[in-house]
Scaffold this motif. Structure first.
Motif, PDB file in Angstrom:
ATOM      1  N   ILE A 270     -11.819 -24.803  -3.049  1.00  0.00           N
ATOM      2  CA  ILE A 270     -11.545 -25.570  -4.275  1.00  0.00           C
ATOM      3  C   ILE A 270     -10.824 -24.686  -5.281  1.00  0.00           C
ATOM      4  O   ILE A 270      -9.982 -25.146  -6.055  1.00  0.00           O
ATOM      5  CB  ILE A 270     -12.867 -26.115  -4.859  1.00  0.00           C
ATOM      6  CG1 ILE A 270     -13.540 -27.036  -3.833  1.00  0.00           C
ATOM      7  CG2 ILE A 270     -12.614 -26.878  -6.168  1.00  0.00           C
ATOM      8  CD1 ILE A 270     -14.977 -27.389  -4.166  1.00  0.00           C
ATOM      9  N   SER A 271     -11.155 -23.391  -5.268  1.00  0.00           N
ATOM     10  CA  SER A 271     -10.472 -22.399  -6.095  1.00  0.00           C
ATOM     11  C   SER A 271     -10.253 -21.151  -5.254  1.00  0.00           C
ATOM     12  O   SER A 271     -11.143 -20.737  -4.510  1.00  0.00           O
ATOM     13  CB  SER A 271     -11.325 -22.054  -7.322  1.00  0.00           C
ATOM     14  OG  SER A 271     -10.734 -21.010  -8.072  1.00  0.00           O
ATOM     15  N   LYS A 272      -9.051 -20.589  -5.365  1.00  0.00           N
ATOM     16  CA  LYS A 272      -8.767 -19.428  -4.506  1.00  0.00           C
ATOM     17  C   LYS A 272      -9.411 -18.148  -5.017  1.00  0.00           C
ATOM     18  O   LYS A 272      -9.635 -17.209  -4.272  1.00  0.00           O
ATOM     19  CB  LYS A 272      -7.249 -19.237  -4.343  1.00  0.00           C
ATOM     20  CG  LYS A 272      -6.451 -18.969  -5.593  1.00  0.00           C
ATOM     21  CD  LYS A 272      -4.976 -18.792  -5.234  1.00  0.00           C
ATOM     22  CE  LYS A 272      -4.104 -18.479  -6.442  1.00  0.00           C
ATOM     23  NZ  LYS A 272      -3.925 -19.636  -7.338  1.00  0.00           N
ATOM     24  N   SER A 273      -9.736 -18.119  -6.314  1.00  0.00           N
ATOM     25  CA  SER A 273     -10.367 -16.922  -6.881  1.00  0.00           C
ATOM     26  C   SER A 273     -11.262 -17.326  -8.047  1.00  0.00           C
ATOM     27  O   SER A 273     -10.815 -18.046  -8.948  1.00  0.00           O
ATOM     28  CB  SER A 273      -9.305 -15.937  -7.364  1.00  0.00           C
ATOM     29  OG  SER A 273      -9.901 -14.844  -8.028  1.00  0.00           O
ATOM     30  N   VAL A 274     -12.518 -16.880  -8.025  1.00  0.00           N
ATOM     31  CA  VAL A 274     -13.458 -17.185  -9.107  1.00  0.00           C
ATOM     32  C   VAL A 274     -14.141 -15.892  -9.550  1.00  0.00           C
ATOM     33  O   VAL A 274     -14.713 -15.181  -8.728  1.00  0.00           O
ATOM     34  CB  VAL A 274     -14.533 -18.209  -8.659  1.00  0.00           C
ATOM     35  CG1 VAL A 274     -15.482 -18.517  -9.810  1.00  0.00           C
ATOM     36  CG2 VAL A 274     -13.887 -19.488  -8.146  1.00  0.00           C
ATOM     37  N   GLN A 275     -14.082 -15.605 -10.839  1.00  0.00           N
ATOM     38  CA  GLN A 275     -14.734 -14.429 -11.410  1.00  0.00           C
ATOM     39  C   GLN A 275     -15.916 -14.878 -12.265  1.00  0.00           C
ATOM     40  O   GLN A 275     -15.859 -15.921 -12.918  1.00  0.00           O
ATOM     41  CB  GLN A 275     -13.757 -13.633 -12.283  1.00  0.00           C
ATOM     42  CG  GLN A 275     -12.490 -13.185 -11.574  1.00  0.00           C
ATOM     43  CD  GLN A 275     -12.775 -12.235 -10.428  1.00  0.00           C
ATOM     44  OE1 GLN A 275     -13.621 -11.349 -10.547  1.00  0.00           O
ATOM     45  NE2 GLN A 275     -12.063 -12.409  -9.315  1.00  0.00           N
ATOM     46  N   VAL A 276     -16.992 -14.090 -12.256  1.00  0.00           N
ATOM     47  CA  VAL A 276     -18.149 -14.372 -13.110  1.00  0.00           C
ATOM     48  C   VAL A 276     -18.308 -13.224 -14.101  1.00  0.00           C
ATOM     49  O   VAL A 276     -18.279 -12.058 -13.709  1.00  0.00           O
ATOM     50  CB  VAL A 276     -19.443 -14.537 -12.291  1.00  0.00           C
ATOM     51  CG1 VAL A 276     -20.656 -14.683 -13.220  1.00  0.00           C
ATOM     52  CG2 VAL A 276     -19.346 -15.751 -11.379  1.00  0.00           C
ATOM     53  N   GLN A 277     -18.461 -13.563 -15.374  1.00  0.00           N
ATOM     54  CA  GLN A 277     -18.668 -12.558 -16.410  1.00  0.00           C
ATOM     55  C   GLN A 277     -19.971 -12.860 -17.151  1.00  0.00           C
ATOM     56  O   GLN A 277     -20.229 -14.008 -17.513  1.00  0.00           O
ATOM     57  CB  GLN A 277     -17.513 -12.558 -17.408  1.00  0.00           C
ATOM     58  CG  GLN A 277     -16.170 -12.153 -16.810  1.00  0.00           C
ATOM     59  CD  GLN A 277     -15.032 -12.245 -17.817  1.00  0.00           C
ATOM     60  OE1 GLN A 277     -15.229 -12.575 -18.981  1.00  0.00           O
ATOM     61  NE2 GLN A 277     -13.827 -11.944 -17.361  1.00  0.00           N
ATOM     62  N   ASN A 278     -20.784 -11.843 -17.370  1.00  0.00           N
ATOM     63  CA  ASN A 278     -22.049 -11.998 -18.100  1.00  0.00           C
ATOM     64  C   ASN A 278     -21.865 -11.619 -19.563  1.00  0.00           C
ATOM     65  O   ASN A 278     -21.381 -10.534 -19.872  1.00  0.00           O
ATOM     66  CB  ASN A 278     -23.133 -11.125 -17.488  1.00  0.00           C
ATOM     67  CG  ASN A 278     -23.499 -11.547 -16.078  1.00  0.00           C
ATOM     68  OD1 ASN A 278     -22.903 -11.094 -15.114  1.00  0.00           O
ATOM     69  ND2 ASN A 278     -24.468 -12.428 -15.954  1.00  0.00           N
ATOM     70  N   VAL A 279     -22.233 -12.537 -20.446  1.00  0.00           N
ATOM     71  CA  VAL A 279     -22.196 -12.280 -21.891  1.00  0.00           C
ATOM     72  C   VAL A 279     -23.554 -12.713 -22.448  1.00  0.00           C
ATOM     73  O   VAL A 279     -23.713 -13.834 -22.924  1.00  0.00           O
ATOM     74  CB  VAL A 279     -21.057 -13.052 -22.584  1.00  0.00           C
ATOM     75  CG1 VAL A 279     -20.975 -12.658 -24.064  1.00  0.00           C
ATOM     76  CG2 VAL A 279     -19.720 -12.807 -21.894  1.00  0.00           C
ATOM     77  N   PRO A 280     -24.579 -11.843 -22.367  1.00  0.00           N
ATOM     78  CA  PRO A 280     -25.944 -12.234 -22.743  1.00  0.00           C
ATOM     79  C   PRO A 280     -26.193 -12.211 -24.245  1.00  0.00           C
ATOM     80  O   PRO A 280     -25.428 -11.638 -25.019  1.00  0.00           O
ATOM     81  CB  PRO A 280     -26.798 -11.177 -22.039  1.00  0.00           C
ATOM     82  CG  PRO A 280     -25.928  -9.958 -22.008  1.00  0.00           C
ATOM     83  CD  PRO A 280     -24.526 -10.460 -21.825  1.00  0.00           C
ATOM     84  N   GLY A 281     -27.314 -12.857 -24.627  1.00  0.00           N
ATOM     85  CA  GLY A 281     -27.787 -12.758 -26.002  1.00  0.00           C
ATOM     86  C   GLY A 281     -28.050 -14.077 -26.680  1.00  0.00           C
ATOM     87  O   GLY A 281     -27.291 -15.035 -26.515  1.00  0.00           O
ATOM     88  N   ALA A 282     -29.145 -14.131 -27.448  1.00  0.00           N
ATOM     89  CA  ALA A 282     -29.485 -15.251 -28.331  1.00  0.00           C
ATOM     90  C   ALA A 282     -29.484 -16.600 -27.626  1.00  0.00           C
ATOM     91  O   ALA A 282     -28.919 -17.571 -28.121  1.00  0.00           O
ATOM     92  CB  ALA A 282     -28.545 -15.271 -29.539  1.00  0.00           C
ATOM     93  N   GLY A 283     -30.150 -16.654 -26.461  1.00  0.00           N
ATOM     94  CA  GLY A 283     -30.279 -17.917 -25.742  1.00  0.00           C
ATOM     95  C   GLY A 283     -28.962 -18.516 -25.306  1.00  0.00           C
ATOM     96  O   GLY A 283     -28.836 -19.739 -25.173  1.00  0.00           O
TER      97      GLY A 283
END
Length: 313
Positions: free
Chosen positions: A50-63
């Motif tokens: 469905i997508s040739k490239s998928v990146q995941v980024q974590n941006v935590p904080g305050a729910g």
């Protein structure tokens, strides 16, 4: 002739819709529910083409509200940007007084759900929900509850339990932990009376016999789970912690339709259904106007209970 064939192939390729290179923001630390959801999406979107490239980024904080604010401000009009969120974020937006809300992004679909579980350490004298409620009625402040972020699903569950038991929700002694691991350590270490989280968070410890499962927040008993519902325990509480995906603000109708089609294709795939079964997640897929209406309803009911608990004025 060769040039004509190449030209035809090139024209045909240009006519096909471009495949998105998605970036998914998980507005929490690695390992939690939102992170797991984002990475499961990454797997299925890529493996199913469905997508040739998928990146995941974590941006935590305050729910999740820090990641939400960053996402909304940096991705306006970007059809390749997605963010995972859910019921916890609805409460966090209110309790944190966040200037950015889900109205500042483009909600696409509700994906999954999990029910809440109420547990005590195996060594606890509390044997069932009736025993816990008895202590709660006798002295609400003496019963300490470990759960996730303030104003999140766990906190709301405790507020609803108190209210259903006839106890002032503002008197509950709720201890918010930033991660499931910290809350679990507090429960196992007998530092609190009880713990509240999604059923999957406690499953291994319940099976190992280190935690006692008192009740679940589902409307009916869950197959394979040896515990009554809160309703069976005399408490009129039915609560599900759902997760969703949203796109960036400022998309055209055509761009939104393309993202929605990709997410729906993912959610209906055999691969996604296998992932849900493996993780014990419930398929709650809902998109379009129906999801918009349900989201508005959940925002209204969440505001009401958070006012009852005393977290929102």
């Amino acid at each position: 002739m060769k040039h004509l064939v190449l030209a035809s192939l090139f024209a045909g390729a240009m006519a096909l819709p471009a495949m998105a290179d998605y970036t998914i923001i998980a507005p929490a630390n690695p390992g939690g529910g939102w992170d797991q959801t984002a990475r499961t999406m990454q797997t299925v979107l890529q493996e199913d083409g469905i997508s040739k490239s998928v990146q995941v980024q974590n941006v935590p904080g305050a729910g999740g509200t820090i990641g939400l604010a960053q996402f909304a401000s940096q991705n306006k009009g970007n059809p390749d940007a997605l963010i995972v969120g859910g019921y916890v974020m609805v409460g966090a937006i209110l309790t944190n007084g966040s200037p950015v809300s889900l109205k500042d992004v483009t909600p696409i679909a509700r994906l999954t759900g999990e029910y809440e579980a109420i547990v005590v350490p195996a060594a606890s004298e509390i044997q069932d929900m009736a025993g816990l409620v008895e202590k709660l009625k006798a002295d609400p402040g003496a019963v300490s509850w470990a759960g996730g972020s303030a104003g999140g699903t766990d906190h709301i569950a405790v507020g609803l339990i108190a209210k259903a038991a006839g106890v002032d929700p503002t008197k509950i002694n709720y201890i918010a932990y930033s991660g499931g691991g910290e809350a679990l350590a507090a429960i196992l270490g007998n530092q609190v009376t009880a713990g509240v989280s999604s059923l999957g968070e406690f499953e291994a410890q319940v099976k190992a016999g280190t935690l006692r499962l008192l009740a679940v927040s589902s409307p009916e008993r869950i197959e394979g789970v040896d515990a009554p519902t809160l309703k069976e325990s005399g408490l009129d509480v039915d609560l599900q912690n759902w997760r969703m995906v949203a796109a960036a603000p400022g998309l055209s109708d055509e761009q939104k339709a393309k993202v929605t089609a990709d997410i729906e294709k993912m959610a209906k795939s055999e691969n996604w259904q296998k992932q849900l079964a493996n993780k014990g997640w419930i398929d709650t897929f809902l998109a379009g106007p129906e999801f918009d209406a349900q989201l508005a309803k959940d925002e209204e009911s969440t505001a009401a209970i958070l006012k009852d608990i005393g977290l929102v004025k």
